[in-house]
Design an enzyme around this catalytic site. Structure first.
Site, PDB file in Angstrom:
ATOM      1  N   VAL A  94      -0.392   2.651  -1.838  1.00  0.00           N
ATOM      2  CA  VAL A  94      -1.831   2.378  -1.912  1.00  0.00           C
ATOM      3  C   VAL A  94      -2.611   3.688  -1.992  1.00  0.00           C
ATOM      4  O   VAL A  94      -3.540   3.822  -2.790  1.00  0.00           O
ATOM      5  CB  VAL A  94      -2.299   1.508  -0.723  1.00  0.00           C
ATOM      6  CG1 VAL A  94      -3.810   1.319  -0.752  1.00  0.00           C
ATOM      7  CG2 VAL A  94      -1.607   0.148  -0.742  1.00  0.00           C
ATOM      8  N   CYS A  95      -2.225   4.679  -1.198  1.00  0.00           N
ATOM      9  CA  CYS A  95      -2.922   5.971  -1.231  1.00  0.00           C
ATOM     10  C   CYS A  95      -2.769   6.634  -2.593  1.00  0.00           C
ATOM     11  O   CYS A  95      -3.733   7.193  -3.128  1.00  0.00           O
ATOM     12  CB  CYS A  95      -2.384   6.891  -0.138  1.00  0.00           C
ATOM     13  SG  CYS A  95      -2.713   6.292   1.540  1.00  0.00           S
ATOM     14  N   THR A  96      -1.579   6.576  -3.154  1.00  0.00           N
ATOM     15  CA  THR A  96      -1.359   7.160  -4.472  1.00  0.00           C
ATOM     16  C   THR A  96      -2.237   6.464  -5.499  1.00  0.00           C
ATOM     17  O   THR A  96      -2.898   7.124  -6.316  1.00  0.00           O
ATOM     18  CB  THR A  96       0.125   7.086  -4.869  1.00  0.00           C
ATOM     19  OG1 THR A  96       0.887   7.855  -3.917  1.00  0.00           O
ATOM     20  CG2 THR A  96       0.358   7.649  -6.258  1.00  0.00           C
TER      21      THR A  96
END
Length: 160
Positions: free
Chosen positions: A48-50
C-alpha cells in the site's frame, strides 16, 4: 492506535530528520519560503505504501508547480529508505523517523505504538508553519490523494 492527528489550524511541530542519504532536513527550513506536504506512511517496501508513494511520484509535478515541497516520513532506517527510493525513482525526500523511534510521528499524533510505525497521516503546512489540511488513515487504508491536491489548490488560491 494513535490519536486523530493534529488539527487544522495547529502550528506544525518543527523537526529535523535524516533523509535517505543521512542529510538533515528541518521543517523550519521551509518556513517563510514554501508550503510543505508531510506524508507519513507505515513502511517502505510494503504494497500500500509503495502504491501511494508511486502515485505521489507520478503526480509530483502538480505539487511542484504549486510551489509545495513534499516530505515523506516513516520509521524506517535511512539505509532502507535509500534502497526503496532508488528502486522506485522517488524525487522527493524520504525522511527517517527511526531514532528516537517515531518521535516526529508522535508529535503529529500519528504513531501506532503497538506496531512501532506511523499511521497514514497527511498534513499540508503553510509558509507560516500552520497546518491547513490534515488527514489520518489506518495502516491498511490507502489515502485518496485528490483531497491533497484540492487542499494545495485552495492554499495556492488563498495566497493569490
Amino acid at each position: 492506535m494513535a490519536g486523530e492527528g493534529l488539527s487544522v489550524g495547529a502550528v506544525a511541530p518543527d523537526f529535523t530528520l535524516p533523509d535517505a542519504n543521512k542529510a538533515p532536513v528541518a521543517l523550519s527550513s521551509f518556513r517563510g519560503r514554501q508550503p510543505v506536504l508531510l506524508v507519513f506512511y507505515p513502511f517502505a517496501f510494503s504494497s500500500v505504501c509503495t502504491g501511494e508513494l508511486c502515485q505521489l511520484r507520478d503526480e509530483l509535478a502538480a505539487f511542484v508547480d504549486a510551489g509545495v515541497q513534499v516530505l515523506a516520513i516513516s520509521t524506517d532506517t535511512s539505509q532502507s529508505l535509500k534502497a526503496w527510493g532508488t528502486e522506485q525513482g522517488f524525487q522527493f525526500p524520504l525522511l527517517s523517523d527511526f531514532w528516537p523511534h517515531g518521535e516526529v510521528a508522535k508529535a503529529y499524533d500519528v504513531f501506532f505504538d503497538k506496531a512501532g510505525m506511523a499511521l497514514r497521516g497527511t498534513f499540508l503546512v503553510d509558509v507560516d508553519g500552520v497546518i491547513r489540511f490534515a488527514e489520518v488513515n489506518g495502516p491498511g487504508q490507502a489515502r485518496d490523494q485528490v483531497a491533497w491536491q484540492r487542499a494545495v489548490t485552495a492554499l495556492v488560491l488563498s495566497r493569490s
